[in-house]
Write an enzyme that holds these catalytic residues in place. Structure first.
Site, PDB file in Angstrom:
ATOM      1  N   PRO A  55      36.838  57.927  50.842  1.00 11.42           N
ATOM      2  CA  PRO A  55      37.128  57.669  49.432  1.00 11.42           C
ATOM      3  C   PRO A  55      35.954  58.065  48.539  1.00 11.42           C
ATOM      4  CG  PRO A  55      36.726  55.604  50.588  1.00 11.42           C
ATOM      5  CD  PRO A  55      36.663  56.696  51.623  1.00 11.42           C
ATOM      6  N   ASP A  56      36.304  58.301  47.259  1.00  8.24           N
ATOM      7  CA  ASP A  56      35.328  58.700  46.245  1.00  8.24           C
ATOM      8  C   ASP A  56      34.687  57.425  45.706  1.00  8.24           C
ATOM      9  OD1 ASP A  56      34.041  60.015  44.147  1.00  8.24           O
ATOM     10  OD2 ASP A  56      35.868  60.228  42.948  1.00  8.24           O
ATOM     11  N   ALA A  57      33.748  56.879  46.476  1.00  8.10           N
ATOM     12  CA  ALA A  57      33.217  55.550  46.156  1.00  8.10           C
ATOM     13  C   ALA A  57      31.711  55.483  46.408  1.00  8.10           C
ATOM     14  CB  ALA A  57      33.953  54.497  46.972  1.00  8.10           C
ATOM     15  N   LYS A 118      29.909  53.600  42.333  1.00 11.97           N
ATOM     16  CA  LYS A 118      31.120  53.728  41.506  1.00 11.97           C
ATOM     17  C   LYS A 118      32.337  53.953  42.411  1.00 11.97           C
ATOM     18  CE  LYS A 118      32.507  57.861  42.093  1.00 11.97           C
ATOM     19  NZ  LYS A 118      33.358  58.998  41.742  1.00 11.97           N
TER      20      LYS A 118
END
Ligand code: SPV
Ligand code: MG
Length: 286
Positions: A55-57, A118
């Site tokens: 995931p983009d985390a 983020k």
């Protein structure tokens, strides 16, 4: 002889037309975007993470994002705009990031005013923003850290993503422009372009505006330009098309027991050789 040269992003901005940018996660995607006429590519944190099955985390490190962006830039003639999330930490991290990206040949970066770590703007999650002055300090730091005058810094506000409204987005973008941002990116997850249009009406043209019309895709590029936008990023359409294409291709080969029925629909191996410039490489040894 094979040459690896590219146009800096600032030069593309100086042309004055709407700058069209495609999101990619690989050099091959970048080559195809350039071939289709895109002016630049967006080394998307969403795509680069997804390509790693993550995931983009803020899971990947700055070094990993930099390697991905630099590998794209090495292979393509159009400039990379590197999506650098929050700048990977505080202002110190931003200064280090600019040193590293600039030395690696990247000519444009974008940082956003969320807290580190983020999560992707479309994720169902709390999207907390960094204090406006603290982010303006990050922007001023990025500009002070660059060593070439052309290096381009885009300040992205997530005010609309956090539900803070158009006035807050304008207030923040003003502060970021005053801190030295070369452009501001105002992101929205609304299903129409209404809040972006309101932003543009209130915006005082302190610097160019960048948008990412993922959730309001029916806005034609000509109308986007007429509304006063300078840069449009199609951030993830390539990734979504890739998933569709790989999924149907792999499924179909499994179901049919061979790839014969697909041969006319998928590109020949020769076409991959062309993208790889194989012949030019072979001439080196000739
Ligand atoms: C990305 O492509 O990584 C972006 C745009 O930052 S978004 O996914 O819409 O946040
Ligand atoms: Mg991103």
């Amino acid at each position: 002889m094979i040459k690896q040269s590219y146009v800096p992003f600032r030069r593309v901005m100086e042309r004055g037309d709407l700058v069209r940018v495609a999101g990619v996660h690989s050099a091959l995607g970048g080559l195809l975007a350039g071939e289709a006429g895109f002016d630049a590519v967006w080394a998307s944190s969403f795509e680069i993470s997804a390509a790693r099955g993550l995931p983009d985390a803020s899971l990947l490190t700055m070094t990993e994002y930099l390697e991905a962006a630099a590998n794209i830039q090495k292979a393509i003639p159009v400039p990379v705009v590197a999506d650098c999330d929050t700048g990977f930490g505080n202002s110190m991290n931003v200064a280090h990031m600019v040193h590293e990206y600039e030395r690696a040949g990247i000519t444009a970066i974008c940082i956003e005013d969320k807290l580190f770590p983020k999560i992707n703007s479309f994720a169902v999650a709390e999207q907390t923003l960094l204090d406006m002055d603290a982010f303006a300090h990050k922007i001023a730091t990025a500009k002070a850290a660059q060593s070439t005058p052309g290096f381009y810094v885009i300040a992205r506000t997530e005010a609309l993503i956090s539900g803070l409204g158009v006035d807050e987005a304008v207030r923040r973008c003003r502060a970021y422009a005053q801190a030295g941002a070369d452009a501001v990116l105002v992101h929205s997850k609304a299903g129409t372009n209404a809040e972006i249009r309101r932003f543009l009406e209130e915006w005082d043209d302190l610097c160019p505006v960048v948008i990412v019309p993922t959730t309001y895709p029916d806005w034609h590029a000509d109308d986007i330009a007429k509304a006063g936008v300078s840069v449009v990023i199609y951030a993830n359409q390539g990734l979504r098309a890739t998933v569709e294409s790989l999924r149907s291709t792999f499924r179909s080969i499994r179901e049919q027991g061979s790839s014969a029925h697909l041969e006319r629909r998928i590109v020949p191996v020769q076409e991959i050789f062309t993208l790889q410039r194989l012949q030019e490489w072979q001439e080196i040894n000739a």
